[in-house]
Design an enzyme around this catalytic site. Sequence first.
Site, PDB file in Angstrom:
ATOM      1  N   GLU A 294       0.754  -1.038   0.043  1.00 14.61           N
ATOM      2  CA  GLU A 294      -0.068   0.076   0.117  1.00 14.61           C
ATOM      3  C   GLU A 294       0.867   1.461   0.051  1.00 14.61           C
ATOM      4  O   GLU A 294       0.366   2.395  -0.374  1.00 14.61           O
ATOM      5  CB  GLU A 294      -0.956  -0.132   1.297  1.00 14.61           C
ATOM      6  CG  GLU A 294      -2.030  -1.008   0.873  1.00 14.61           C
ATOM      7  CD  GLU A 294      -1.794  -2.435   1.581  1.00 14.61           C
ATOM      8  OE1 GLU A 294      -0.669  -2.490   1.723  1.00 14.61           O
ATOM      9  OE2 GLU A 294      -2.846  -2.973   1.478  1.00 14.61           O
TER      10      GLU A 294
ATOM     11  N   PHE B 228     -11.811  -6.739  13.986  1.00  7.91           N
ATOM     12  CA  PHE B 228     -10.486  -7.472  13.031  1.00  7.91           C
ATOM     13  C   PHE B 228     -10.110  -6.373  12.091  1.00  7.91           C
ATOM     14  O   PHE B 228     -11.131  -5.996  11.510  1.00  7.91           O
ATOM     15  CB  PHE B 228     -11.128  -8.752  12.573  1.00  7.91           C
ATOM     16  CG  PHE B 228      -9.861  -9.410  11.640  1.00  7.91           C
ATOM     17  CD1 PHE B 228      -8.863  -9.729  12.075  1.00  7.91           C
ATOM     18  CD2 PHE B 228     -10.352  -9.304  10.111  1.00  7.91           C
ATOM     19  CE1 PHE B 228      -7.883 -10.302  11.038  1.00  7.91           C
ATOM     20  CE2 PHE B 228      -9.421  -9.872   9.132  1.00  7.91           C
ATOM     21  CZ  PHE B 228      -8.183 -10.202   9.675  1.00  7.91           C
ATOM     22  N   GLN B 229      -8.956  -6.131  11.965  1.00  8.56           N
ATOM     23  CA  GLN B 229      -8.531  -5.049  10.916  1.00  8.56           C
ATOM     24  C   GLN B 229      -9.227  -3.810  10.990  1.00  8.56           C
ATOM     25  O   GLN B 229      -9.226  -2.905  10.289  1.00  8.56           O
ATOM     26  CB  GLN B 229      -8.503  -5.637   9.597  1.00  8.56           C
ATOM     27  CG  GLN B 229      -7.813  -6.995   9.101  1.00  8.56           C
ATOM     28  CD  GLN B 229      -7.556  -7.286   7.900  1.00  8.56           C
ATOM     29  OE1 GLN B 229      -8.597  -6.906   7.119  1.00  8.56           O
ATOM     30  NE2 GLN B 229      -6.404  -7.679   7.590  1.00  8.56           N
TER      31      GLN B 229
ATOM     32  N   LYS C 224     -17.792  -0.482   6.039  1.00  4.92           N
ATOM     33  CA  LYS C 224     -18.253  -1.545   5.029  1.00  4.92           C
ATOM     34  C   LYS C 224     -19.681  -1.345   4.747  1.00  4.92           C
ATOM     35  O   LYS C 224     -20.202  -1.501   3.829  1.00  4.92           O
ATOM     36  CB  LYS C 224     -17.861  -2.832   5.535  1.00  4.92           C
ATOM     37  CG  LYS C 224     -17.810  -3.647   4.171  1.00  4.92           C
ATOM     38  CD  LYS C 224     -17.263  -4.921   4.727  1.00  4.92           C
ATOM     39  CE  LYS C 224     -17.432  -6.070   3.387  1.00  4.92           C
ATOM     40  NZ  LYS C 224     -16.689  -7.498   3.715  1.00  4.92           N
TER      41      LYS C 224
ATOM     42  N   MET D 223      24.769   8.101   1.384  1.00  2.00           N
ATOM     43  CA  MET D 223      24.476   9.409   2.057  1.00  2.00           C
ATOM     44  C   MET D 223      24.758   9.315   3.693  1.00  2.00           C
ATOM     45  O   MET D 223      25.318  10.256   4.614  1.00  2.00           O
ATOM     46  CB  MET D 223      23.152  10.006   2.064  1.00  2.00           C
ATOM     47  CG  MET D 223      22.872  11.402   2.403  1.00  2.00           C
ATOM     48  SD  MET D 223      24.122  12.476   1.722  1.00  2.00           S
ATOM     49  CE  MET D 223      23.050  13.000   0.267  1.00  2.00           C
TER      50      MET D 223
HETATM   51  C1  LIG Z   1      12.451   5.121   4.643  1.00  6.13           C
HETATM   52  C2  LIG Z   1      13.936   5.821   5.066  1.00  6.13           C
HETATM   53  N1  LIG Z   1      14.961   5.033   6.027  1.00  6.13           N
HETATM   54  C3  LIG Z   1      15.905   5.794   6.166  1.00  6.13           C
HETATM   55  C4  LIG Z   1      16.395   6.878   5.519  1.00  6.13           C
HETATM   56  C5  LIG Z   1      17.571   7.488   5.901  1.00  6.13           C
HETATM   57  N2  LIG Z   1      18.647   7.553   4.646  1.00  6.13           N
HETATM   58  C6  LIG Z   1      18.647   8.657   3.929  1.00  6.13           C
HETATM   59  S1  LIG Z   1      19.919   8.241   2.700  1.00  6.13           S
HETATM   60  C7  LIG Z   1      20.083   6.955   3.169  1.00  6.13           C
HETATM   61  C8  LIG Z   1      20.865   5.492   2.427  1.00  6.13           C
HETATM   62  C9  LIG Z   1      20.364   5.565   0.929  1.00  6.13           C
HETATM   63  O1  LIG Z   1      21.273   4.644   0.437  1.00  6.13           O
HETATM   64  P1  LIG Z   1      21.204   4.353  -1.018  1.00  6.13           P
HETATM   65  O2  LIG Z   1      19.865   4.047  -1.591  1.00  6.13           O
HETATM   66  O3  LIG Z   1      22.182   3.273  -1.527  1.00  6.13           O
HETATM   67  O4  LIG Z   1      21.510   5.646  -1.795  1.00  6.13           O
HETATM   68  P2  LIG Z   1      23.122   6.248  -1.872  1.00  6.13           P
HETATM   69  O5  LIG Z   1      23.015   7.402  -0.902  1.00  6.13           O
HETATM   70  O6  LIG Z   1      24.306   5.371  -1.598  1.00  6.13           O
HETATM   71  O7  LIG Z   1      23.118   7.036  -3.207  1.00  6.13           O
HETATM   72  C10 LIG Z   1      19.462   6.284   4.353  1.00  6.13           C
HETATM   73  C11 LIG Z   1      19.375   5.089   5.185  1.00  6.13           C
HETATM   74  C12 LIG Z   1      15.710   7.344   4.657  1.00  6.13           C
HETATM   75  N3  LIG Z   1      15.834   8.598   4.124  1.00  6.13           N
HETATM   76  N4  LIG Z   1      14.406   7.071   4.362  1.00  6.13           N
END
Ligand SMILES: Cc1ncc(C[n+]2csc(CCOP(=O)(O)OP(=O)(O)O)c2C)c(N)n1
Lengths: 170, 589
Positions: B55, B117-118, B167, B487
Amino acid sequence: MSKDTPVVAHTISVLVANEPGILARVVGLFSGRGYNIESLTVAETDAKQSLSRITIVTKGTPMIIEQIKAQLARLVPVYRVRDLTVEGPHIERELALVKVRSTGDKRVEALRLADVFRAKVIDAKADSFVFEVTGSSDKVQTFVGLMETLGLVDVGRTGIVAMSRGGEPL
Amino acid sequence: MKPEESATTGADLLVKALIDEDVEVVFGYPGGAVLPIYDSLFKQNRLRHILVRHEQAAVHAAEGYARSTGKVGVVLVTSGPGATNAVTGLTDALMDSIPIVCLTGQVPTHLIGNDAFQEADTTGITRPCTKHNYLVKAVDALARTVHEAFYVARSGRPGPVVIDLPKDVLMNKHDYTAPPKVAFEHKSYRPQTKPDPKKIAQALEMIIHAKRPVFYAGGGVINSGPKASKLLTQLVHLTGYPITNTLMGLGSFPASDKQFLGMLGMHGTYEANLAMHGCDVMINIGARFDDRITGNLTMFSPGSKKIHVDIDPSSINKNVRVDLAVVGDATLVLEELIKGWKAKQPKVDQKALKAWWAQIETWRARDCLAYKSDKQTIKPQFALERLYHHIKNRDHYITTEVGQHQMWAAQFLKFEQPNRWMTSGGLGTMGYGFPAAVGVQIAHPDALVIDVAGEASILMNIQELSTVAQYRLPVKIFILNNQYMGMVRQWQELLHGSRYSESYMESLPDFVKLAEAFGAKGLRCHEPSKLDDTIKEMIALPHPVIVDVVVDQKENCFPMIPSGAAHNEMLLGPDDKAGKLSDEGMALV
Ligand SMILES: Cc1ncc(C[n+]2csc(CCOP(=O)(O)OP(=O)(O)O)c2C)c(N)n1
Ligand SMILES: [Mg+2]
């Protein structure tokens, strides 16, 4: 905005559609964005058009107060937001029920002070009174403070309702 | 025919209402509470239902659809887990002001509050992550609520709206009411779209008398519709002033134009950020002084007078005190500004403007996006440069995940038009890009749609490969695989003594085989010299494709304004060391 900008209390009136969840929306906005609520009152004021009026007393820097008003105005069921503190003279009232249990001199003194504050006795037993006092929050607070040494056992306060002076509606 | 037969069920009525709102596509996933709606969908062929595999992906797909078409994206999910799974998507849409109507199933009204439920308190859970939400308690309110919800979602500052549908309401019968023929008027919600002429006149004065001006345009211009981007471009050309875009505003002004300074903000260009820092008049159109843009607020553009055009009064003076606020829809405001400008035929201070441009050119000459190229390993920036080279002459749509690759995509891909760039700006949701690309491809079946991804992010909604297979969507996933949450790794390197705690991507799948498992095509490229061929092959293939581009693991994204620093304290490359960050700065996200 510097940290030492003055924090001032504002009384804000909000006209809203009386629909389920509206209070949760307003309260959630304050908690979610970290704003203060000093006092909040709400009741339906126009059954025909299904309108409620919420009176909020909140504290913040001018920038925060501006935000609060803009955020309130942005809620879909909100009709109007008025900051009574900045928009001309207004009156504020609060009502409190104050229960005092005492006998002898203390009981007499409580009754005498109630008279001074124009508080009404709305329940009386041999050793207790329930007073109804209305007025500004300051007055209510002073009365409650005085009762503390005279056998205060319980307080219920409504929070502030407020209105602008003069003939204009909200 | 007996009257009860002529009446429609709530579910049928809902479908009618959607059709009357010009809905063509619904992204959804069935479940017990919404079975009546699925039954109604089965019996008609006007609405197309796209079955996603989670979803959250339904909402992101609807966001991609909405952002690439300007229409409201529609989502349909079941009660309980269906609704809670949608919450990330709704929050994402709220942060980026994307118009969404999300229909959630609910247990029958007599069971609400019983821990049935749900059952989930969907309106309670989604209240802070929607623009507005409704619980429809009786079938006679259903059609009206749907029409109102579409109005609220798309008008003013757009956003997600949830309609929670018990529902029994879906099964009860009632006659249908069509949407009002006249423009919808809400009883309390009346966003201001027309600007105050006095403010327009004041804005013009400030713009005309500027000596070091800069336009700073954001997602509000895109949301206002393609006309706003045309008008913005026209106004910027009329003035001859420089312009920068936020991440969400990319495409509102042609990136190849000489007056464009690139994106601003934490990973924005040197010239854009220094122009913001040094300007004397800042003209903000549809941007919100987000913390990724301003950096340290106390040092943000200290010497400028600021004009802020926004449709949402709550955006004004929220983070930054401005000198002039113009509340209104960007299209209408820009129209008025252009009209005013043309009527005045103003003489701007050309000498000052020339000096300002000369200053900007010296900043530009720093070539802040330059990177050290390498013969052996593919630099992520190089991969995007080559990608852009191959797509620039064909209509294309780019989505991204979140991380370094997202920032590089914003820096290295050039957007000439609005609605071609979908990225999760406000929430920064890893897992956004792929489902968003699904939504874009549904809206534009023949277009080239590419999700620029990281290997970590793509795994967050990788199940959508199954959706892509089912509908034969030729979505391209272009993974810049650095084997790291890049990042996160970059921040750990800069702020936490290179202790790479949990940011290495262990046990990654073989993306080529993964693609094949879903009937898609997988390509891998290690060598810079083979990259062009790989990209060409990806574009030529009429199928969904995953391209696993194995890139330099250590590359960092520059320029960078470290948290808590000011625009003029930017790090330009790996040799720039961050000054000691304040505790306050360290605490920032
Ligand atoms: C749902 C979610 N969880 C955690 C983060 C924190 N976060 C930001 S960038 C990142 C790493 C992303 O890694 P990747 O997709 O390999 O991209 P790269 O930076 O290596 O290009 C994380 C964990 C986020 N932005 N979104
Ligand atoms: Mg990575």
